[in-house]
Scaffold this motif. Structure first.
Motif, PDB file in Angstrom:
ATOM      1  N   ALA A 253       0.837  -1.202   0.000  1.00 18.51           N
ATOM      2  CA  ALA A 253       0.000   0.000   0.000  1.00 18.51           C
ATOM      3  C   ALA A 253       0.868   1.247   0.000  1.00 18.51           C
ATOM      4  N   ALA A 254       2.011   1.180   0.668  1.00 19.56           N
ATOM      5  CA  ALA A 254       2.885   2.348   0.767  1.00 19.56           C
ATOM      6  C   ALA A 254       3.629   2.625  -0.531  1.00 19.56           C
ATOM      7  N   THR A 255       3.547   1.714  -1.514  1.00 17.24           N
ATOM      8  CA  THR A 255       4.255   1.968  -2.773  1.00 17.24           C
ATOM      9  C   THR A 255       3.366   2.644  -3.810  1.00 17.24           C
ATOM     10  N   ASP A 256       2.094   2.903  -3.448  1.00 14.62           N
ATOM     11  CA  ASP A 256       1.184   3.595  -4.362  1.00 14.62           C
ATOM     12  C   ASP A 256       1.786   4.950  -4.752  1.00 14.62           C
ATOM     13  N   VAL A 257       1.784   5.262  -6.056  1.00 11.64           N
ATOM     14  CA  VAL A 257       2.447   6.501  -6.494  1.00 11.64           C
ATOM     15  C   VAL A 257       1.788   7.747  -5.914  1.00 11.64           C
ATOM     16  N   ASN A 258       0.456   7.694  -5.710  1.00  9.09           N
ATOM     17  CA  ASN A 258      -0.221   8.874  -5.174  1.00  9.09           C
ATOM     18  C   ASN A 258       0.085   9.104  -3.700  1.00  9.09           C
ATOM     19  N   TRP A 259       0.389   8.017  -3.024  1.00 12.81           N
ATOM     20  CA  TRP A 259       0.633   8.093  -1.576  1.00 12.81           C
ATOM     21  C   TRP A 259       2.014   7.549  -1.306  1.00 12.81           C
ATOM     22  N   ASN A 260       3.000   8.029  -2.008  1.00  6.07           N
ATOM     23  CA  ASN A 260       4.278   7.348  -1.940  1.00  6.07           C
ATOM     24  C   ASN A 260       4.982   7.502  -0.604  1.00  6.07           C
ATOM     25  N   GLY A 261       5.514   6.383  -0.130  1.00 12.48           N
ATOM     26  CA  GLY A 261       6.470   6.426   0.962  1.00 12.48           C
ATOM     27  C   GLY A 261       5.931   6.552   2.364  1.00 12.48           C
ATOM     28  N   PHE A 262       4.658   6.213   2.589  1.00 14.84           N
ATOM     29  CA  PHE A 262       4.185   6.276   3.972  1.00 14.84           C
ATOM     30  C   PHE A 262       4.439   4.935   4.669  1.00 14.84           C
ATOM     31  N   TYR A 263       5.691   4.486   4.604  1.00 17.73           N
ATOM     32  CA  TYR A 263       6.027   3.186   5.178  1.00 17.73           C
ATOM     33  C   TYR A 263       5.843   3.181   6.693  1.00 17.73           C
ATOM     34  N   SER A 264       6.257   4.273   7.348  1.00 18.09           N
ATOM     35  CA  SER A 264       6.177   4.294   8.814  1.00 18.09           C
ATOM     36  C   SER A 264       4.750   4.070   9.266  1.00 18.09           C
ATOM     37  N   GLU A 265       3.798   4.749   8.587  1.00 12.93           N
ATOM     38  CA  GLU A 265       2.390   4.606   8.961  1.00 12.93           C
ATOM     39  C   GLU A 265       1.918   3.176   8.715  1.00 12.93           C
ATOM     40  N   ALA A 266       2.289   2.638   7.532  1.00 12.66           N
ATOM     41  CA  ALA A 266       1.843   1.288   7.194  1.00 12.66           C
ATOM     42  C   ALA A 266       2.374   0.279   8.213  1.00 12.66           C
ATOM     43  N   TYR A 267       3.675   0.392   8.523  1.00 13.45           N
ATOM     44  CA  TYR A 267       4.269  -0.559   9.462  1.00 13.45           C
ATOM     45  C   TYR A 267       3.703  -0.376  10.857  1.00 13.45           C
ATOM     46  N   THR A 268       3.509   0.889  11.278  1.00 16.65           N
ATOM     47  CA  THR A 268       2.957   1.121  12.615  1.00 16.65           C
ATOM     48  C   THR A 268       1.570   0.508  12.724  1.00 16.65           C
ATOM     49  N   PHE A 269       0.766   0.701  11.686  1.00 16.03           N
ATOM     50  CA  PHE A 269      -0.593   0.155  11.704  1.00 16.03           C
ATOM     51  C   PHE A 269      -0.551  -1.382  11.778  1.00 16.03           C
ATOM     52  N   ALA A 270       0.291  -2.002  10.920  1.00 17.39           N
ATOM     53  CA  ALA A 270       0.380  -3.467  10.937  1.00 17.39           C
ATOM     54  C   ALA A 270       0.873  -3.949  12.295  1.00 17.39           C
ATOM     55  N   ALA A 271       1.882  -3.258  12.831  1.00 15.24           N
ATOM     56  CA  ALA A 271       2.432  -3.661  14.131  1.00 15.24           C
ATOM     57  C   ALA A 271       1.357  -3.604  15.204  1.00 15.24           C
ATOM     58  N   LEU A 272       0.532  -2.560  15.135  1.00 16.77           N
ATOM     59  CA  LEU A 272      -0.526  -2.388  16.136  1.00 16.77           C
ATOM     60  C   LEU A 272      -1.494  -3.580  16.100  1.00 16.77           C
ATOM     61  N   ILE A 273      -1.879  -3.988  14.891  1.00 18.86           N
ATOM     62  CA  ILE A 273      -2.830  -5.103  14.765  1.00 18.86           C
ATOM     63  C   ILE A 273      -2.188  -6.405  15.253  1.00 18.86           C
ATOM     64  N   TYR A 274      -0.972  -6.683  14.743  1.00 16.03           N
ATOM     65  CA  TYR A 274      -0.306  -7.913  15.171  1.00 16.03           C
ATOM     66  C   TYR A 274      -0.116  -7.908  16.683  1.00 16.03           C
ATOM     67  N   PHE A 275       0.332  -6.753  17.207  1.00 21.25           N
ATOM     68  CA  PHE A 275       0.615  -6.701  18.637  1.00 21.25           C
ATOM     69  C   PHE A 275      -0.642  -6.936  19.452  1.00 21.25           C
ATOM     70  N   SER A 276      -1.742  -6.252  19.109  1.00 19.46           N
ATOM     71  CA  SER A 276      -2.903  -6.385  20.003  1.00 19.46           C
ATOM     72  C   SER A 276      -3.429  -7.819  19.997  1.00 19.46           C
ATOM     73  N   LEU A 277      -3.438  -8.469  18.835  1.00 21.23           N
ATOM     74  CA  LEU A 277      -3.934  -9.848  18.820  1.00 21.23           C
ATOM     75  C   LEU A 277      -2.991 -10.793  19.577  1.00 21.23           C
ATOM     76  N   SER A 278      -1.677 -10.672  19.317  1.00 16.18           N
ATOM     77  CA  SER A 278      -0.740 -11.576  19.987  1.00 16.18           C
ATOM     78  C   SER A 278      -0.695 -11.318  21.484  1.00 16.18           C
ATOM     79  N   TYR A 279      -0.724 -10.038  21.857  1.00 11.74           N
ATOM     80  CA  TYR A 279      -0.639  -9.717  23.278  1.00 11.74           C
ATOM     81  C   TYR A 279      -1.859 -10.261  23.999  1.00 11.74           C
TER      82      TYR A 279
END
Lengths: 377, 388
Positions: free
Chosen positions: A321-347
């Motif tokens: 999703a972060a490689t979309d040309v219109n929204w380029n480079g929002f890797y930090s947001e994408a990773y933070t969001f994924a981390a949040l989901i993985y973390f809450s379920l695993s925790y």
């Protein structure tokens, strides 16, 4: 000594009975009691000021919650608008837009199955049947049986893919793991060697190696014309890999049973199969349930490795999703969001595992107590 | 488990039964079945490979690889053979795993001790760290570190957190020791001699461990000092020259990201192992030692640690092994480890089976070697701990 002393207080049940002032005294000693502790406290304050505060400022205060990429560019904080805009793709990947609800139903089915299985009151024999039925239904819905428009598996992706890979991986590995554990403890030597070889090889190589076998070698092994879907191959690889770890957990459970259990069933004239089904496995599996939960958490986190063979699991959709040309480079947001989901379920699952552990221990102690009482009566 | 019931007297000669245990015929059928299945798959595979014109076998290993590798520990070019390419990958895997295990142990033990600090802020932050690391996917952590190291400023604007250490998007530059010709070999020879001689001397003169340690340290400094004063060993500090950083030891962003990711991930696990090991020693041991008048450091070193180590060592073994296996995630962030080179080689030659067999053999060898070494160490420690 102070370390051990404070540790013993922290661990002891008396701590809950400490009065407010006594508890404050303990805190005060920990925070300011010695030069070292004071330095640690100051270091923590510095950490909050220079690391936590800027992060919170980025994530909350300066963040853009809605709008376009241009709105985000004007502010220095996180661009949560990007997550909002891309949420459909991150959640469902390439799954056909108009039929997202199918994937959502599949996740809901599997999710409620897992939650229900977590409740001890549902632990009985019918659960196996329920698992087969519900997983079958989830797969059917996901593949588009309801709308009679098949969704090919290369379009499956995002969160449903992660959930299906890990839950079906666990469910498939369960019977295989039990069989392997029994084979490893069997008196049939050749069978035992085969089980040992399988378990040790699987545990000795990384999951990525097994996934490569499933993508690179497995297709070559099939006769011309026969083909197995890439996702199914990855799923089989995950099942085989997890089964080896499962087998070791089950083996630990089998070893924890006193020999008297085997001898007693034998003297009652029970066959091997009946002994296993009614006496040994129920106790052995119960003893290792927390280990199963931890294995499940590990599996859930490790399904991300399917990225290397090109599947679009949840982490991969977030990244892409972060490689979309219109929204380029929002890797930090994408990773933070994924981390949040993985973390809450695993925790949540790991807290559940702890709760279960204490509950099983209490249950065990009670049973022992009852037995004692009946005997002395 | 014994077979119970009528099956216990199943047919089968006593010899087979002695050799194979219960139900020899069933086992043989099963075994032959498994072999036949493998044979069938192998046969179709050979046919399929033959159809696309690939000869099964390891002959491809001596052919030139025709691909470049970003970082190599030994001389390598695209003209080198596939065997050498795989060796480069293996060395990269070993490097990152070995350095990773050492750093993860240091960080993990410190965190494990910090977790038991009486300062609630410290123990609380370590707990949060451990939970955060253990409940997110390692691959996500590696993506994060990879993105972080690639987002560093360009070389000419590199960060210099400590004098002599530069962080840039081209890599991490740290001071290094350089040996002049022959110095490295001399050190290797002296260490080998010391390793052989010291146990002998120790037995001959009944030296205590403390004296041996002092002697080895003194010898070490003597050698270093001699080499340094004769100019055979010098510290090389990286420096910024124009648009580039020269000198010192440079780590590529990929290597740095993989190393940091693996170390951080494993340290969280090791911290928990250390904590549970120390807590497994009953409180009475502390109290008994205290009442004998021992001071805190001594109690920890002589009473608690040896007993804790019995719990810690087997768990550490498995965390070292999982770090080594986890280094295969390098393929996702572009570090040329064994898996990533095997993958390239398999794609280029089509010899998927052979290359993956090599990879499996390498990982199994590493696993068994580490388990073996740690088991031996564990046996010694466990016996000592029992107060033999």
């Amino acid at each position: 000594m102070t370390m051990a002393l404070s540790e013993s207080i922290r661990r002891s049940p008396e701590r809950n009975r400490l009065t407010g002032s006594a508890r404050w005294a303990l805190w005060r000693r920990g925070l300011f009691g010695s030069p070292v502790n004071l330095a640690i406290t100051l270091g923590f304050v510095a950490f909050v000021l220079f690391v936590v505060a800027p992060f919170l400022r980025w994530a909350l205060i300066d963040a853009t919650w809605s709008g376009t990429a241009k709105d985000c560019a004007e502010r220095s904080g996180a661009c949560w608008a990007f997550i909002a805009e891309k949420s459909r793709f991150i959640l469902f990947g390439l799954y056909p837009n108009d039929r997202d609800w199918q994937a959502a139903i599949a996740v809901a089915l599997v999710g409620s199955l897992v939650v229900a299985t977590g409740m001890p009151r549902f632990w009985n024999r019918r659960l196996v049947l329920v698992w087969i039925v519900v997983l079958g239904a989830a797969l059917a819905v996901m593949s588009g049986a309801l709308t009679r428009q098949l969704v090919p598996t290369d379009k499956w992706g995002g969160f449903p893919l992660t959930v299906l890979l890990s839950v079906i991986g666990f469910a498939g590995a369960f019977p295989l793991g039990i069989a392997l554990a029994l084979a490893r403890r069997s008196k049939m030597r050749l069978l035992r060697w085969m089980a040992v070889a399988f378990i040790e090889v699987m545990r000795g190589v990384p999951l990525i190696a097994v996934l490569y076998v499933s993508t690179l070698i497995f297709p070559l092994m099939l006769p011309a014309g026969a083909a197995i879907d890439k996702l199914a191959r990855a799923q089989i690889a995950i099942i085989l890999f997890v089964a080896a770890y499962m087998a070791e957990i089950v083996r630990a459970g089998l070893q924890s049973l006193p020999a008297g259990q085997y001898e007693a069933s034998r003297s009652l004239g029970l066959s091997w199969a009946t002994t296993m089904r009614l006496v040994v496995l129920p106790q052995a599996l119960r003893a290792v349930i927390p280990a199963f939960v931890n294995l499940g958490i590990g599996l859930f986190l490790d399904t991300t490795l399917v990225i290397v063979i090109g599947l679009f699991d949840f982490l991969n959709t977030a990244r892409v999703a972060a490689t979309d040309v219109n929204w380029n480079g929002f890797y930090s947001e994408a990773y933070t969001f994924a981390a949040l989901i993985y973390f809450s379920l695993s925790y949540a699952a790991s807290r559940y595992s702890l709760w279960l552990e204490s509950r099983l221990r209490v249950g065990h102690a009670n049973r022992e107590g009852t037995r004692h009482r009946t005997r002395s009566a | 488990m014994t077979a119970i019931g009528p099956d216990a007297t199943a047919p089968g000669s006593p010899l087979l039964k002695n050799l194979l245990g219960e139900r020899p015929l069933t086992q043989i059928f099963l075994f032959v079945g498994v072999l036949a299945a493998f044979g069938f798959l192998g046969q179709t595979m050979a046919t399929n490979m033959g159809r696309v014109g690939i000869t099964p076998g390891f002959a491809f290993l001596s052919r030139p690889s025709n691909f470049e590798i970003g970082e190599t520990l030994i001389a390598y070019s695209s003209q080198s053979s596939f065997a050498r390419a795989i060796l480069v990958g293996l060395l990269n895997t070993l490097l990152v795993s070995a350095v990773g295990c050492i750093l993860a142990t240091i960080l993990g033990v410190s965190l494990g001790l910090a977790r038991m600090s009486e300062n609630p802020l410290l123990s609380g932050s370590v707990r949060a760290y451990v939970e955060l690391i253990r409940n997110t996917p390692l691959l996500l952590q590696l993506f994060f570190w990879s993105a972080t190291f690639h987002a560093l400023p360009a070389a000419r604007k590199a960060f210099e957190p400590v004098a002599g250490v530069y962080l840039s998007n081209r890599g991490i530059y740290i001071p290094a020791f350089r040996f002049e010709s022959g110095a490295a070999e001399a050190i290797a020879l002296i260490s080998l001699a010391a390793a052989l001689l010291l146990p002998l001397l120790r037995r001959r003169f009944a030296l205590s461990g403390r004296i041996v340690a002092t002697l080895s340290l003194a010898g070490f400094f003597l050698v270093i000092f001699t080499l340094a004063s004769t100019g055979n060993l010098r510290a090389e500090i990286p420096s910024l020259k124009g648009f580039n950083i020269t000198g010192g030891l440079s780590l590529t962003p990929e290597f740095a990201a993989l190393l940091v990711g693996l170390v951080v991930n494993a340290s969280a696990l090791i911290a928990e192992i250390v904590r549970s090991g120390i807590q497994s020693v009953p409180q009475g041991q502390w109290e008994a030692a205290r009442s004998l008048g021992l001071h805190r450091g001594l109690i920890f070193r002589k009473i608690v640690l040896p007993q804790a180590m019995r719990v810690i060592t087997p768990l550490m073994t498995s965390s070292y092994l999982s770090l080594t296996k986890n280094s295969s995630l390098a393929v996702a962030i572009g570090y040329p480890d064994l898996v990533s080179i095997i993958n390239t080689a398999a794609n280029q030659t089509g010899q998927a089976l052979e290359t993956i067999l090599i990879m499996a053999a390498v990982y199994l060898t590493i696993s068994f070697a580490v388990s073996f070494a740690m088991n031996r160490y564990n046996t010694r420690y466990a016996l000592k701990g029992l107060g033999r």
